[in-house]
Scaffold this motif. Sequence first.
Motif: not given
Length: 478
Positions: A123-136, A172-179, A246-249
């Motif tokens: 699975s993707v780590a929630a605290d990784e700073k890797d861009g691909a993981s964050v986007r996924r 959760l913050a990213v999810l809120a902004e994205t939805t 990207r704007a949501a992030r």
Amino acid sequence: MNDIRTRADALIAAGRPAEARTAAREALDENGPNAGLFLALARAHMAEDDDDHDDAAERVFREGLDAFPDDVGLLGGYAGLCARTDGFERPGRRARGEEVLARLREIAPNSPELLRAESAGSSVAADEKDGASVRRMQSFDAARALADAPSPEAAAARAARWAAAAPHDRRLAVLAETTAALAAPGRARPRFLLLRRLEYRFTAGLLLALLVILRLTVLPGIPFGVAAGAGLLLQLPFLSLRKLLRAARDRAALRMTEAVAEPEPEDEGGSPAGAGGFGAPELPPVPRVTRREYAFAGAGAVLLLLVGGAAYASSVAYPRYDVVAHDEYRGLTGYDLREEYDPFRSVPGFTPERSAARVYVEEDAARDAPAEYLVAVAAGDFHETREAHVRDAETMAALVGPLTATNEVWEAGAGPYGGWMQCARYTEASSGTLRSVCLWADKGSFGLAAFTAGDMDRAEVEATARSVGADFLRPAAG
């Protein structure tokens, strides 16, 4: 101590792990060992997504477990770090991770920490700073929220409640902004792309494959650039989706920065609201690859192989011809030229399997009389032949010699067999006879026909050359 732990977690979520490490280490030095602070310090190292920081995180975990050997949070965090480690680079850490995981199963068999640790390797780590993981993670969470809710607005409202209940949770913050962005009016297309991106991309790939196959088979005149342009157009809708995500992030990062100094909201019992039953659940792990992705990747690989196979087969394919060398032709007597003049020896890159080179004159003509026809044809595998080979003046000069007193040169259609043809009308220097010559080629044959032109116009010259070519080169049976 809880306030410091909360602040450290908030700094990690806000993308400021160095400040989180400073706060956690200072608190440990000042107040002594604390399992929560050890966990926060280790996570702050892991957030750097760097080998040296991973080594530092392991040292912190071991230090914390020396003081708190049965702490579920430390065991789960350490097991997750080990599970994400490359087994070839750090085999010892992977082995230690299995021991830690076994201990976690023993003391907390049904805990969320165990679930996260067991799925960490896939699975993707929630605290990784890797861009691909964050986007996924962002796309996975948003798609799941939209699929589970009765409407986009309901999904956005629920995500907003979760983010408000746990203001220091970056996911959760990213999810809120994205939805919220996806639920806005006029966003039906981005929602569709997010939910059906695999299907869309596969369909786009299928359309491109069909265009390429059509180009290779029944529509050879269409440039490959048309297929490339169609591919770019089909990918354009994803640009707006990526911009939206990207704007949501970015908005979520700003929200996390503003929340760093704010205390965690507490419920009536005095515990953080995000930790209890209201609002903020623990989101499930995000798999690195899902079964659907494997399925579509497999289908895409098959499609790529089919298109690649068709392209390769088309690139090496060539039409087969039989060479017919006539002893007599149109009432004229033929003489073989190849002992004295073989035009194909002087054309670089061509090794004909079968060829013929003859001149045709009147039966009772003088020995030095000009020929009525000079025909040279060759058949074989010439799949690398290109139009430039025929249009090149050096090729015609290599076959018939320099054309002196040339009247005109023009490009001509090759006729029913395809390929290319170049014709010239010139005055023969030795006899003053007006003659024409046409050179043609496709991927299975090439040849030339020179003949007395008289007052023929271009169309008549081309028709004569085609008829001569059809008489000496015939499609092979089968």
